[in-house]
Design an enzyme around this catalytic site. Sequence first.
Site, short mmCIF file in Angstrom:
data_model
loop_
_atom_site.label_atom_id
_atom_site.label_comp_id
_atom_site.label_asym_id
_atom_site.label_seq_id
_atom_site.Cartn_x
_atom_site.Cartn_y
_atom_site.Cartn_z
N GLN A 100 0.85 -1.19 0.00
CA GLN A 100 0.00 0.00 0.00
C GLN A 100 0.89 1.25 0.00
OE1 GLN A 100 -3.59 -0.61 2.91
NE2 GLN A 100 -1.86 -1.81 3.68
N ASN A 101 2.17 1.04 0.16
CA ASN A 101 3.09 2.17 0.28
C ASN A 101 3.41 2.77 -1.08
OD1 ASN A 101 3.03 1.58 2.96
ND2 ASN A 101 4.97 0.47 2.97
N HIS A 118 -1.46 1.23 -4.27
CA HIS A 118 -1.89 2.63 -4.14
C HIS A 118 -1.01 3.58 -4.94
CE1 HIS A 118 -3.95 1.59 -0.03
NE2 HIS A 118 -4.61 1.12 -1.08
N CYS A 126 -1.48 13.47 -15.96
CA CYS A 126 -2.51 14.50 -16.13
C CYS A 126 -3.83 14.03 -15.54
CB CYS A 126 -2.70 14.81 -17.62
SG CYS A 126 -4.10 15.90 -17.93
N CYS A 129 -6.44 13.97 -18.78
CA CYS A 129 -6.36 13.00 -19.90
C CYS A 129 -5.52 11.78 -19.55
CB CYS A 129 -5.80 13.70 -21.15
SG CYS A 129 -4.04 14.04 -21.06
N CYS A 149 -0.51 19.81 -18.08
CA CYS A 149 -0.32 18.77 -19.10
C CYS A 149 0.02 19.42 -20.45
CB CYS A 149 -1.62 17.99 -19.24
SG CYS A 149 -1.66 16.84 -20.63
N CYS A 152 -3.18 18.65 -22.92
CA CYS A 152 -4.55 19.22 -22.80
C CYS A 152 -4.62 20.35 -21.79
CB CYS A 152 -5.54 18.12 -22.40
SG CYS A 152 -5.38 17.64 -20.67
N THR A 190 0.48 -2.77 8.70
CA THR A 190 -0.73 -2.07 8.23
C THR A 190 -1.82 -2.18 9.29
OG1 THR A 190 -2.42 -1.93 6.50
CG2 THR A 190 -1.51 -4.12 6.91
N ASN A 215 2.98 -6.50 13.68
CA ASN A 215 2.58 -5.13 13.99
C ASN A 215 2.80 -4.91 15.49
OD1 ASN A 215 1.13 -2.70 14.46
ND2 ASN A 215 -0.08 -3.09 12.62
#
Length: 250
Positions: A100-101, A118, A126, A129, A149, A152, A190, A215
């Site tokens: 997830q990092n 992620h 952009c 687009c 961009c 666009c 996590t 953890n």
Amino acid sequence: MDFSLDFIEIIKKSQKVVILTGAGVSRESGLDTFRDAGGYWSKYNPYELASPQGFRANPLLVWQWYQARKIIASQAEPNPGHNAIAEMENYFPEFYLFTQNVDRLHHRAGSKKVHELHGTIFESHCFDCGLPYPQDFEIGETLATIPRCPECNGYVRPSVVWFGESLPYEALSMAYQKSQSCDLFLTIGTSSEVYPAANLPHQAIYGGAYVMEINPNETSFTRDSNLSIRQKSGEILPEILRIIKEIKVK
Ligand code: BV8
Ligand code: ZN
């Protein structure tokens, strides 16, 4: 730490291993987590900074936050936890790392089989687009204006997955598929609060895997795990690697 015989047995017979990591794995490299005291969310409202509406409302503030995080991540070093995960790849016929990092520390530690659920702060594109944007502004540069961009003229944004945005289809479907069919699943660093990534350890349980959590704190997943180790990943992962190396040959 001495591990129980059933954990040793699991290591011995596991052929297919899946690892899910979160911000806790980068904590010992000096990076903030999100929900720990003093973490990102204690300073900012996550939906203000890590969401499309937050970016549209205040793109400069969001860019400054990501620029600051890029400086910290680029100056940080992978820690013994990252390094142990990178070495573990060599000891199992099938090995998948879903993170997830967004800091790319797994890549810098030498992990080859990393899938970013992620996205990453080291790429941008952009917003309108989708054209990838060459990272031509300095990592440390404080942006006075929002990069535009060239195609666009839309706003350029960091290539991370924000709240309310879908995860990359390839990475997520592979994560579900491999979690449901692995022998050993490690969920490391996590809080198991962010979905759909937080579904993955449950998928592993449904698929019959042995699921281990690392953890220093309990999480909402702890009671469902087969084994939950209350230790820092940078401390315990090198020990687990030592056991793997004793039992398995490359
Ligand atoms: C989505 C990237 C479809 C940017 C981030 C059910 C299904 C689907 C979606 C949802 C759902 N329920 C709710 C949702 C919405 C939302 C969600 O999950 N909200 C939560 C808060 C309830 N999910 C989404 O929006 C996702 N999109 O599903 O799309 C969709 C579309 C429209 C509408 C609905 C659904 C997108 C989620 C991704 C968001 N992006 N970050 C950026 O980084 O800026 S989230 C952010 O949280 C980071 O990616 C982070 O990695 C992630 C998870 O947090 P953790 O990594 O776990 O970090 P945390 O601080 O929480 O915990 C750290 C842990 O480490 C702690 O437990 C601590 O004890 C431990 N630790 C500390 N030190 C150490 C340690 N561990 C080991 N060693 C140490 N030394
Ligand atoms: Zn564009």
